[in-house]
Design an enzyme around this catalytic site. Sequence first.
Site, mmCIF file in Angstrom:
data_model
loop_
_atom_site.group_PDB
_atom_site.id
_atom_site.type_symbol
_atom_site.label_atom_id
_atom_site.label_comp_id
_atom_site.label_asym_id
_atom_site.label_seq_id
_atom_site.Cartn_x
_atom_site.Cartn_y
_atom_site.Cartn_z
ATOM 1 N N GLN A 236 0.811 -1.316 -0.097
ATOM 2 C CA GLN A 236 0.057 -0.097 -0.027
ATOM 3 C C GLN A 236 0.899 1.224 0.155
ATOM 4 O OE1 GLN A 236 -1.646 2.064 3.379
ATOM 5 N NE2 GLN A 236 -1.280 3.319 1.543
ATOM 6 N N ASP B 76 -1.409 9.836 -4.196
ATOM 7 C CA ASP B 76 -0.251 10.073 -3.269
ATOM 8 C C ASP B 76 0.759 10.899 -4.021
ATOM 9 O OD1 ASP B 76 1.923 9.908 -1.298
ATOM 10 O OD2 ASP B 76 2.133 7.728 -1.524
ATOM 11 N N GLY C 235 -4.750 9.027 -0.680
ATOM 12 C CA GLY C 235 -3.369 9.618 -0.719
ATOM 13 C C GLY C 235 -2.404 8.470 0.008
ATOM 14 N N HIS C 236 -1.440 9.041 0.846
ATOM 15 C CA HIS C 236 -0.316 8.145 1.298
ATOM 16 C C HIS C 236 -0.603 7.263 2.158
ATOM 17 C CE1 HIS C 236 4.061 7.294 1.669
ATOM 18 N NE2 HIS C 236 4.014 7.737 2.899
ATOM 19 N N PHE C 237 -1.548 7.668 3.086
ATOM 20 C CA PHE C 237 -2.067 6.779 4.167
ATOM 21 C C PHE C 237 -3.623 6.248 3.684
ATOM 22 C CE2 PHE C 237 1.259 8.834 6.401
ATOM 23 C CZ PHE C 237 1.778 7.718 6.958
#
Length: 292
Positions: free
Chosen positions: A130, A242, A268-270
Amino acid sequence: MALAAPAVHHRTTTVDGLEVFYREAGAPEAPAVVLLHGFPTSSHMFRNLVPALADRYRVIAPDHIGFGQSAMPSPEDFPYTFDALTDVTAGLLRQLGVERFAMYVQDYGAPIGWRLALRTPDRVTAIITQNGNAYEEGFVKPFWDGVFAYAESPGPETEAPMRGALTPEATRWQYVTGVADPSLVSPDNWVHDQALLDRPGNAAIQLGLFRDYPTNVDLYPQVHQYFRDSQVPLLAVWGENDEIFGPAGAEAFRQDLPDAEIHLLDSGHFALESHLGVITEHIRDFLARTLA
């Protein structure tokens, strides 16, 4: 009547003289799934995923040294490199009797996971990534320009932007950037992470890991060879917005793993914060098929 969620245990053990905190749930005899977190967080990012998988799997989520509730020795007492973080993770798995395992990797968790796989490829049963990068195509500019400039030439001028990455504004940015509905992301995340980043001495630890980051890129050819040789089952559940590791990084896995399953999410990133349900469904389906 709804079934009770599996109990999650919060444990600390000693590995190579260092206290390592980890979350664990599920039956000890069940197939193991190891969750490896990224920067600047900890196993806290998996607080909801652990019980969501533990009815079927033994789920283990450690805090890396210098992060979360694990030990935070000074850089004089511990070499903050990705090799060293991998050594501790490998030691924890040995101590817990984990012989074979699937792994979920995100951000810093990816280079730690790749090292584990390169050391003992037959032990890795499957990979869930992920926003855990393994290809240069995944690096998004200008974010990475500063990291590589600092690693190549550490000094006051190149260090200043890296210290900027340790601020509350930068931590919040990682969580909400690219998320279609930021109200789904709890502020507890960046408040929790920032409190740990702000501990005395932690900035030097994070700067050391920034300087070491190019060693991960140097390993990419070996990682790609591992993918080609093993054809390990791989699921990418990737926040496509992201601005650290872009969607090209997810698609790149098919260069060496043609059967890789790739799902780009509007996050996004998380991505786990906004898409826990979707990601959990993908993981459960993937592992049920690949570990059968």
